[in-house]
Design a protein around this motif. Structure first.
Motif, short mmCIF file in Angstrom:
data_model
loop_
_atom_site.label_atom_id
_atom_site.label_comp_id
_atom_site.label_asym_id
_atom_site.label_seq_id
_atom_site.Cartn_x
_atom_site.Cartn_y
_atom_site.Cartn_z
N ILE A 10 0.85 -1.18 0.00
CA ILE A 10 0.00 0.00 0.00
C ILE A 10 0.89 1.24 0.00
N ASP A 11 0.75 2.04 -1.04
CA ASP A 11 1.56 3.25 -1.16
C ASP A 11 0.69 4.51 -1.21
N ASP A 12 -0.59 4.37 -0.94
CA ASP A 12 -1.51 5.49 -0.93
C ASP A 12 -1.62 6.03 0.50
N PRO A 13 -1.20 7.29 0.73
CA PRO A 13 -1.24 7.84 2.09
C PRO A 13 -2.62 7.79 2.73
N ALA A 14 -3.67 7.99 1.97
CA ALA A 14 -5.02 7.96 2.55
C ALA A 14 -5.38 6.56 3.03
N ARG A 15 -5.06 5.55 2.26
CA ARG A 15 -5.33 4.17 2.68
C ARG A 15 -4.49 3.80 3.90
N LEU A 16 -3.23 4.22 3.90
CA LEU A 16 -2.37 3.94 5.06
C LEU A 16 -2.87 4.66 6.31
N THR A 17 -3.33 5.90 6.15
CA THR A 17 -3.87 6.63 7.28
C THR A 17 -5.06 5.88 7.87
N ALA A 18 -5.94 5.40 7.01
CA ALA A 18 -7.10 4.63 7.48
C ALA A 18 -6.64 3.35 8.20
N GLN A 19 -5.61 2.69 7.66
CA GLN A 19 -5.09 1.49 8.33
C GLN A 19 -4.52 1.83 9.70
N LEU A 20 -3.75 2.91 9.78
CA LEU A 20 -3.14 3.29 11.06
C LEU A 20 -4.22 3.66 12.08
N ASP A 21 -5.27 4.33 11.63
CA ASP A 21 -6.39 4.64 12.53
C ASP A 21 -7.00 3.35 13.06
N ARG A 22 -7.17 2.37 12.19
CA ARG A 22 -7.75 1.08 12.59
C ARG A 22 -6.82 0.36 13.58
N VAL A 23 -5.52 0.42 13.34
CA VAL A 23 -4.55 -0.21 14.24
C VAL A 23 -4.70 0.38 15.65
N ARG A 24 -4.86 1.70 15.75
CA ARG A 24 -5.03 2.33 17.06
C ARG A 24 -6.32 1.88 17.73
N GLU A 25 -7.34 1.56 16.94
CA GLU A 25 -8.61 1.08 17.51
C GLU A 25 -8.51 -0.34 18.04
N ILE A 26 -7.87 -1.24 17.25
CA ILE A 26 -7.89 -2.66 17.61
C ILE A 26 -6.61 -3.14 18.31
N GLY A 27 -5.54 -2.33 18.25
CA GLY A 27 -4.32 -2.66 18.99
C GLY A 27 -3.34 -3.56 18.28
N TYR A 28 -3.57 -3.85 17.00
CA TYR A 28 -2.61 -4.64 16.24
C TYR A 28 -2.72 -4.30 14.76
N ALA A 29 -1.66 -4.62 14.02
CA ALA A 29 -1.61 -4.35 12.58
C ALA A 29 -1.47 -5.65 11.80
N LEU A 30 -1.91 -5.60 10.57
CA LEU A 30 -1.80 -6.75 9.66
C LEU A 30 -1.07 -6.34 8.39
N ASP A 31 -0.44 -7.31 7.77
CA ASP A 31 -0.03 -7.14 6.38
C ASP A 31 -0.34 -8.44 5.65
N ASP A 32 -0.79 -8.30 4.44
CA ASP A 32 -1.21 -9.44 3.62
C ASP A 32 -0.41 -9.43 2.33
N GLN A 33 0.72 -10.09 2.35
CA GLN A 33 1.60 -10.22 1.18
C GLN A 33 2.10 -8.87 0.67
N GLU A 34 2.26 -7.92 1.57
CA GLU A 34 2.71 -6.58 1.18
C GLU A 34 4.22 -6.47 1.10
N LEU A 35 4.93 -7.38 1.78
CA LEU A 35 6.39 -7.37 1.76
C LEU A 35 6.92 -8.58 0.99
N THR A 36 6.31 -9.72 1.21
CA THR A 36 6.75 -10.95 0.56
C THR A 36 5.52 -11.72 0.10
N LEU A 37 5.51 -12.12 -1.16
CA LEU A 37 4.39 -12.90 -1.67
C LEU A 37 4.27 -14.20 -0.89
#
Length: 136
Positions: A44-71
């Protein structure tokens, strides 16, 4: 295969997102305005999408990535806080996407990662409201 000490783009891994989500607002803004590399087609390289993800991380207390670094790989990570309540690192899991992101596995792993990160934060003297000041 990543080597020890390898530098990873923060926006492509759960650990980077877990830490970035709890940084002071000014620092998050700087990160989002900087280079946001695409490592895979899922990065994800779109700042708006990342901002939404970071907001969600603050709500639920953890972050996810789905094949964003390694397939084929996914990640689940939670922030670790120090005695001042500032984020000082994170704790995460990385594994095959089909094992880590099924609904039942994701829930179980997210709870475990979040609880271990909280325990580590407590060991570092973090207050109960750790991270809340960063959300402003």
């Amino acid at each position: 295969m990543l080597e020890t000490g390898a530098s990873l783009p923060w926006n492509t891994c759960a650990l980077g997102k877990a830490i970035a989500a709890f940084l002071p607002a000014e620092r998050r803004t700087e990160l989002l305005a900087g280079e946001l590399p695409r490592v895979t087609g899922s990065s994800i390289d779109d700042p708006a999408r990342l901002t939404a993800q970071l907001d969600r991380v603050r709500e639920i207390g953890y972050a996810l990535d789905d094949q964003e670094l390694t397939l084929g790989d996914a990640g689940i990570a939670a922030p670790v806080f120090d005695r001042t309540g500032e984020v000082v690192g994170g704790l995460g899991l990385v594994g095959p996407v089909e094992h880590l992101l099924t609904e039942s596995a994701r829930q179980e792993c997210a709870i475990a990662v979040r609880e271990v990160a909280r325990s580590l934060s407590r060991d570092l003297g973090a207050p109960r409201n750790a991270g809340l000041r960063a959300c402003g």
